[in-house]
Design an enzyme around this catalytic site. Sequence first.
Site, mmCIF file in Angstrom:
data_model
loop_
_atom_site.group_PDB
_atom_site.id
_atom_site.type_symbol
_atom_site.label_atom_id
_atom_site.label_comp_id
_atom_site.label_asym_id
_atom_site.label_seq_id
_atom_site.Cartn_x
_atom_site.Cartn_y
_atom_site.Cartn_z
ATOM 1 N N TYR A 172 0.491 -1.093 -0.441
ATOM 2 C CA TYR A 172 0.301 0.074 0.159
ATOM 3 C C TYR A 172 0.825 1.327 0.072
ATOM 4 O O TYR A 172 2.054 1.252 0.958
ATOM 5 C CB TYR A 172 -0.802 -0.054 1.280
ATOM 6 C CG TYR A 172 -1.803 1.397 0.888
ATOM 7 C CD1 TYR A 172 -2.887 1.620 0.767
ATOM 8 C CD2 TYR A 172 -2.272 1.698 2.104
ATOM 9 C CE1 TYR A 172 -3.800 2.223 0.374
ATOM 10 C CE2 TYR A 172 -2.725 3.017 2.287
ATOM 11 C CZ TYR A 172 -3.663 3.533 1.401
ATOM 12 O OH TYR A 172 -4.712 4.894 1.343
ATOM 13 N N TYR A 182 -3.032 5.139 8.551
ATOM 14 C CA TYR A 182 -2.764 4.408 8.463
ATOM 15 C C TYR A 182 -1.849 3.900 9.428
ATOM 16 O O TYR A 182 -0.355 4.109 9.169
ATOM 17 C CB TYR A 182 -1.701 3.867 7.171
ATOM 18 C CG TYR A 182 -1.638 2.143 5.631
ATOM 19 C CD1 TYR A 182 -2.651 1.683 5.947
ATOM 20 C CD2 TYR A 182 -0.590 2.039 6.488
ATOM 21 C CE1 TYR A 182 -2.976 0.763 5.919
ATOM 22 C CE2 TYR A 182 -0.600 0.493 6.050
ATOM 23 C CZ TYR A 182 -1.674 -0.078 5.684
ATOM 24 O OH TYR A 182 -1.187 -1.379 4.868
HETATM 25 P P1 NAI Z 1 -7.959 -9.550 4.294
HETATM 26 O O1 NAI Z 1 -8.811 -8.867 5.288
HETATM 27 O O2 NAI Z 1 -9.058 -10.325 2.058
HETATM 28 O O3 NAI Z 1 -7.027 -10.659 3.872
HETATM 29 C C1 NAI Z 1 -6.000 -10.364 5.155
HETATM 30 C C2 NAI Z 1 -5.764 -11.956 5.478
HETATM 31 O O4 NAI Z 1 -4.624 -11.506 6.308
HETATM 32 C C3 NAI Z 1 -7.050 -12.219 6.453
HETATM 33 O O5 NAI Z 1 -7.626 -13.210 5.451
HETATM 34 C C4 NAI Z 1 -6.534 -12.285 7.449
HETATM 35 O O6 NAI Z 1 -7.220 -13.934 8.437
HETATM 36 C C5 NAI Z 1 -4.871 -12.697 7.524
HETATM 37 N N1 NAI Z 1 -4.392 -13.157 8.726
HETATM 38 C C6 NAI Z 1 -3.802 -12.082 9.460
HETATM 39 N N2 NAI Z 1 -2.868 -12.466 10.580
HETATM 40 C C7 NAI Z 1 -2.193 -13.645 9.693
HETATM 41 C C8 NAI Z 1 -2.107 -13.740 10.046
HETATM 42 N N3 NAI Z 1 -0.855 -14.027 10.899
HETATM 43 N N4 NAI Z 1 -1.539 -15.500 9.685
HETATM 44 C C9 NAI Z 1 -1.744 -16.448 8.415
HETATM 45 N N5 NAI Z 1 -3.431 -15.072 7.772
HETATM 46 C C10 NAI Z 1 -3.244 -13.920 8.884
HETATM 47 O O7 NAI Z 1 -8.057 -8.045 3.321
HETATM 48 P P2 NAI Z 1 -6.842 -7.490 2.403
HETATM 49 O O8 NAI Z 1 -7.223 -6.143 2.812
HETATM 50 O O9 NAI Z 1 -7.843 -7.889 0.533
HETATM 51 O O10 NAI Z 1 -5.533 -7.479 2.595
HETATM 52 C C11 NAI Z 1 -4.674 -8.441 1.707
HETATM 53 C C12 NAI Z 1 -3.515 -7.550 1.647
HETATM 54 O O11 NAI Z 1 -3.838 -6.309 0.897
HETATM 55 C C13 NAI Z 1 -3.397 -7.295 2.546
HETATM 56 O O12 NAI Z 1 -1.835 -7.140 2.825
HETATM 57 C C14 NAI Z 1 -3.077 -5.586 2.840
HETATM 58 O O13 NAI Z 1 -2.328 -4.957 3.312
HETATM 59 C C15 NAI Z 1 -3.175 -5.362 1.251
HETATM 60 N N6 NAI Z 1 -3.777 -4.280 0.931
HETATM 61 C C16 NAI Z 1 -5.413 -3.693 1.071
HETATM 62 C C17 NAI Z 1 -5.325 -3.280 0.981
HETATM 63 C C18 NAI Z 1 -7.138 -2.853 0.944
HETATM 64 O O14 NAI Z 1 -7.897 -1.630 0.761
HETATM 65 N N7 NAI Z 1 -8.344 -3.068 1.071
HETATM 66 C C19 NAI Z 1 -4.932 -1.699 -0.170
HETATM 67 C C20 NAI Z 1 -3.548 -2.068 -0.711
HETATM 68 C C21 NAI Z 1 -3.052 -3.410 -0.062
#
Ligand code: NAI
EC number: 1.3.1.9
Length: 286
Positions: A172, A182
């Site tokens: 991000y 953030y």
């Molecule tokens: P999401 O909630 O779908 O995905 C995050 C996942 O990480 C969840 O499934 C959660 O259970 C898992 N997780 C957390 N701690 C963990 C651990 N210790 N071990 C294994 N799994 C773990 O949310 P999202 O937003 O799709 O996130 C996916 C990636 O995208 C992340 O790296 C996030 O920072 C990145 N991202 C998200 C943005 C947004 O606006 N949603 C923007 C830019 C990047």
Amino acid sequence: RGKRAFIAGVADDNGYGWAIAKALAAAGAEILVGTWVPALNIFETSLRRGKFDESCKLPDGSLMDIVKVYPLDAVYDCPEDVPEDVKSNKRYAGSSNWTVKEVAETVKNDFGSIDILVHSLANGPEVTKPLLETSRRGYLAAISASSYSYVSLLQHFLPIMNPGGASISLTYIASERAIPGYGGGMSSAKAALESDTRVLAFEAGRKGKIRVNTISAGPLGSRAAKAIGFIEKMIEYSYVNAPLQKELLADEVGNTAAFLVSPLASAITGSTVYVDNGLNTMGLAV
Ligand code: NAI
């Protein structure tokens, strides 16, 4: 044969991990996912009960098949690292082999090798706190779950990745521009992740002919993003200020991921690729 992908960080059908899984499945890949242990039960139950059937639909009408769901906690590398209170926690005690090393071993035993490794996970317990108010423990926890987790995954999966394979993570823009809100060291964690992408691209390229890239994605109302608290504001900000005034779809990130891990991107490695409707290019909001 088709390619095999392991996608870490899928626990519902809203996030980027799910969209990446779908795009890879649509391109013919076999899908394995790693699901955070505390979220495993509800994810598997929802899958079984057909709650995700509609969102499993691929463009050709067929359904995405998740071949296996692995419990995973990417903040622990091996069983010796797991503290007693976690070990005995009800949700953790119900599953086994969920440290990074054990998951890689289990995938090896089950399938022998993979071609694609996706890291789509992040966690920062103090994300709602400004950096100035973040504790050492919170900062290090953000780095551990959101940055080192990727180093660890690649470290343990590289030996079972077929040469010519590829890996991606999600980052991000708060890594390189100040994004108030953030917090908790999450901006630092993304900066580390992007820097590591370059170093890991070199090392994994030389060691295993594996490409490593990261996608800098625009805002999406995922479960993780809602926990940060200002995601609706960010989506609105992007809509108003980005060159492309449209909603950013998770599928657009999924499609870019599918491109980056495919032979079409065979000379791209160590890159941060923006998928954000162009918001990162703006210097003045109009
Ligand atoms: P999401 O909630 O779908 O995905 C995050 C996942 O990480 C969840 O499934 C959660 O259970 C898992 N997780 C957390 N701690 C963990 C651990 N210790 N071990 C294994 N799994 C773990 O949310 P999202 O937003 O799709 O996130 C996916 C990636 O995208 C992340 O790296 C996030 O920072 C990145 N991202 C998200 C943005 C947004 O606006 N949603 C923007 C830019 C990047």
